[in-house]
Scaffold this motif. Structure first.
Motif: not given
Length: 208
Positions: A85-91, A94-96, A100-102
């Motif tokens: 959530r804090g460090f990966l780019p949006g692209s 999306r694989f997570f 993240l929703a949970r």
């Protein structure tokens, strides 16, 4: 409760504690400067607390400038959750999406329903009963910035109920640590270490 001189930047939690230690009010609002309140937000929040004496901490519906919900209630984070959530780019994020929703409680946080006892709520708006905040001795001053709200949220459950109340509405302009430069990243990592050392390390597991 500790006292601080207030000289210079003593940190987010310590700064709030300077006010908390002097509070004689029935309620105490922790509010970030990047938050705008709806006209009736405080009235609605206080009405809710008056009718629910078991609640010691209230968190509102928090939206961005486009009116979309910012999912700032949290389940207990794993290290992977924080990194994604804090460090990966949006692209890559999306694989997570499901993970993240949970973590962000998207299965229960919405525009309509009160959610009882979300584990962690955002420090950008925390409306406390002052007596609850006093019992908790305010924020833990060991956090200079980041995770002090996670820490305080988890401790709040020991003395009162916590409620997400969506008809109380605020607008939040804030952003993540990774978008604020290397100093903020270092502060984030230092505070994360203190948080996990206190409450327990979780790496990948979704259990909480």
């Amino acid at each position: 409760m500790p006292e601080f001189s207030g000289h210079g930047n003593v940190g987010y939690g310590r700064g709030h504690n300077l006010a908390i230690v002097q509070a004689r009010s029935e309620y105490h609002l922790v509010l970030n400067p990047d938050v705008d309140l709806d006209r009736d937000a405080l009235i609605d929040a206080l009405d809710f607390l008056e009718t629910h004496p078991e609640v010691g901490l209230l968190t509102p519906r928090i939206s961005d400038a486009q009116g979309r919900i910012q999912y700032l209630c949290r389940r207990y984070p794993t290290l992977l959750d924080l990194f994604v959530r804090g460090f990966l780019p949006g692209s890559a994020r999306r694989f997570f999406t499901q993970r993240l929703a949970r973590y962000e409680m998207r299965d229960v946080i919405n525009e309509r329903d009160i959610v009882w006892d979300p584990p962690i709520v955002s420090g950008c708006f925390m409306l406390f009963r002052t007596q609850v905040l006093a019992r908790l001795s305010g924020f833990d001053p060991r956090y200079f910035l980041y995770f002090e709200d996670y820490d305080l949220s988890l401790r709040a459950h020991d003395v009162a109920r916590v409620a997400y109340v969506p008809h109380v509405r605020v607008l939040h302009h804030g952003g993540g640590a990774a978008r604020k430069g290397h100093r903020h990243i270092k502060l984030f990592l230092a505070s994360a270490f203190k948080f996990y050392r206190r409450f327990g390390w979780k790496f990948i597991s979704r259990e909480h």
